[in-house]
Structures are given as structure tokens and as C-alpha cells.
Write an enzyme that holds these catalytic residues in place. Structure first.
Site, mmCIF file in Angstrom:
data_model
loop_
_atom_site.group_PDB
_atom_site.id
_atom_site.type_symbol
_atom_site.label_atom_id
_atom_site.label_comp_id
_atom_site.label_asym_id
_atom_site.label_seq_id
_atom_site.Cartn_x
_atom_site.Cartn_y
_atom_site.Cartn_z
ATOM 1 N N ARG A 9 -67.706 -43.143 -46.339
ATOM 2 C CA ARG A 9 -68.640 -43.930 -45.574
ATOM 3 C C ARG A 9 -69.301 -44.886 -46.727
ATOM 4 O O ARG A 9 -70.255 -45.876 -46.252
ATOM 5 C CB ARG A 9 -69.548 -42.986 -44.946
ATOM 6 N N TYR B 264 -83.449 -35.441 -38.994
ATOM 7 C CA TYR B 264 -83.743 -36.039 -40.047
ATOM 8 C C TYR B 264 -83.752 -37.698 -39.916
ATOM 9 O O TYR B 264 -84.725 -37.967 -40.176
ATOM 10 C CB TYR B 264 -82.387 -35.874 -40.900
ATOM 11 N N ARG C 106 -77.234 -35.944 -38.077
ATOM 12 C CA ARG C 106 -78.661 -36.254 -38.675
ATOM 13 C C ARG C 106 -79.576 -36.678 -37.751
ATOM 14 O O ARG C 106 -80.703 -37.158 -37.950
ATOM 15 C CB ARG C 106 -78.526 -37.596 -39.661
ATOM 16 N N ILE D 40 -84.490 -37.788 -56.801
ATOM 17 C CA ILE D 40 -85.119 -38.931 -56.847
ATOM 18 C C ILE D 40 -86.434 -38.985 -57.522
ATOM 19 O O ILE D 40 -87.075 -39.623 -58.300
ATOM 20 C CB ILE D 40 -85.226 -39.607 -55.511
ATOM 21 N N LYS E 211 -87.277 -39.889 -40.355
ATOM 22 C CA LYS E 211 -87.282 -40.928 -41.245
ATOM 23 C C LYS E 211 -87.576 -42.162 -40.534
ATOM 24 O O LYS E 211 -88.125 -42.916 -41.041
ATOM 25 C CB LYS E 211 -86.069 -40.668 -41.824
ATOM 26 N N SER F 220 -79.924 -31.728 -54.242
ATOM 27 C CA SER F 220 -79.920 -31.696 -52.736
ATOM 28 C C SER F 220 -78.509 -32.087 -51.917
ATOM 29 O O SER F 220 -78.025 -31.334 -51.542
ATOM 30 C CB SER F 220 -81.098 -32.382 -52.082
#
Length: 245
Positions: free
Chosen positions: A205, A147, A144, A18, A151, A184
Site C-alpha cells: 500500500r 483507531y 482500522r 516517533i 484519529k 510498534s
């Protein structure tokens, strides 16, 4: 006339994914882009594009960040992209994993914002964009843990900065993607015991049946970096193909 003509934009993690897509999109719209990354060899590939200047930067090193900020005369947009995705539940997350993720995903943004915000305040204008995720306070996602915790912290940081400095002409938003097809992601898929099954699980998903592209996320970043979004601040902006529905 580009949508970002005359704007000076600093972004991190610009060597791939990104960050790279955003650097190219910003430059295409007329911005002067200062693209940073810890990976010198991959970062240098951006030097050939007009409007992009590169600088090696480790966003976990305060001294490097402060020196970098001192070298920048003016800044219109700061885009904090750098981050790491740890796979696992809280039981799979060792203290070293927790500390590494917090350091790279949250502390680096704290350091970058703290270094560059005074410059923006002196200009009486500035725009900060942070990379968050749908896997945060927005949606609970399996495996997650740390992570998502980091976030969620980014969303909190974003709202705090937006609230504290809105009257000084500063905006702060965060981008919350779903699953994006980046190097990634491909590395994480290949690292799983059964990459084919992992790819299938990721795709299942996605309500749209596909991943987002880095370029799609970059277009949202162009909008947030531009004056078109001048009335938007303090928002987690979701781009997830309906995953959070």
C-alpha cells in the site's frame, strides 16, 4: 543557532518510535526537552542526551498530568504523541477495545491540553502538536475502525483548539503520518498469523515502496514546533508518501 533555541518542549510517548525521534530532533535544534513516557526503563535511555530531561508519566491519569503541569514553569510546545493501534473492523472491536483506544488516543490529549493550555494563555503564546494519522477522516483504511475513529477525533480536537484560542496566541496542528517503521509497527507485524505476509501487505500500500522513518516524521515535527511555521494553525499535516492520493 538551532531552530528551536530557548524553547521548552514537553512530549509524550518519548521512549520509542516517533516520540523518541522527535525528542532527539528537538534537542539537536536547541530546545529544552521534557520527555515523558510510562515506560521508565526505555525512557531513561534518553537521559544521556544533552538537552533532554525525562519524567515518567501515565497520560491516562489526570492527577499525574495535573501535578506535572504544576511543576512546569514555562512551556512553548506541547507534543501529544501517545497512542495505540487496534487491528480490526467494528465487529472485531469489543467495548473494552473501544474504551481503551478512546482513553489513550483521545482523552489523554484532552487531559494534557486542558492542563497546559492555561499556562500558554498566561504567556500569550503556545504551540500544540497532536499526533493523528492518515487513517482518520482523511482516508478509510481496512481493519482500522476504532483507531481511525480516534484519529479523526484528534483532527476535530485540533481544529477546535486552534479556532478557540488563535486570538490568545495559541497554535494547534496535528501530524498525519502514513505507515511509519517503528517498534510498534514491527510488533503488530509479528503479532499477525503470517508476519511475512503482513509485511508484504503493508508495503504494497506504500506508493513509494517503503515505510516512512520515525526520523522523517520528526523533521516535520521540528518545523511545526519552530517559528518557521508561525502562520500555520488548525491543520492536519500529512506525511504519508502519497498513500492518501
Amino acid at each position: 543557532m538551532g531552530r528551536l533555541d530557548g524553547k521548552v518542549i514537553v512530549l509524550t510517548a518519548a521512549a520509542q518510535g516517533i516520540g523518541r525521534a522527535a525528542a532527539l530532533a528537538f534537542a539537536k535544534e536547541g530546545a529544552k526537552v521534557i520527555a515523558t513516557d510510562i515506560n521508565d526503563s526505555k525512557l531513561q535511555e534518553l537521559d544521556k542526551y544533552p538537552g533532554i530531561h525525562t519524567r515518567v508519566l501515565d497520560v491516562t491519569k489526570k492527577k499525574q498530568i495535573d501535578q506535572f503541569a504544576n511543576d512546569i514553569e514555562r512551556l512553548d510546545v506541547l507534543f501529544n504523541v501517545a497512542g495505540f493501534v487496534h487491528h480490526g473492523t467494528i465487529l472485531d472491536c469489543e467495548e473494552t477495545d473501544w474504551d481503551f483506544s478512546m482513553n489513550l488516543n483521545v482523552r489523554s490529549m484532552y487531559l494534557m491540553i486542558k492542563a497546559f493550555l492555561p499556562k500558554m494563555m498566561a504567556q500569550k503564546s503556545g504551540n500544540i502538536i497532536n499526533m493523528s494519522s492518515v487513517a482518520s477522516s482523511i482516508k478509510g483504511v481496512v481493519n482500522r475502525c476504532v483507531y481511525s475513529t480516534t484519529k479523526a477525533a484528534v483532527i476535530g480536537l485540533t481544529k477546535s483548539v486552534a479556532a478557540d484560542f488563535i486570538q490568545q496566541g495559541i497554535r494547534c496542528n496535528c501530524v498525519c503520518p502514513g505507515t511509519v517503521d517503528t517498534p510498534s509497527l514491527q510488533e503488530r507485524i509479528q503479532a499477525r498469523p503470517n508476519p511475512e505476509e503482513a509485511l508484504s501487505d503493508f508495503l504494497k500500500r506504500q506508493k513509494t515502496g517503503r515505510f516512512a522513518t520515525a526520523e522523517e516524521v520528526a523533521l516535520l515535527c521540528v518545523y511545526l514546533a519552530s517559528d518557521e511555521s508561525a502562520y500555520i494553525t488548525g491543520n492536519p499535516v500529512i506525511i504519508d508518501g502519497g498513500w492518501s492520493l
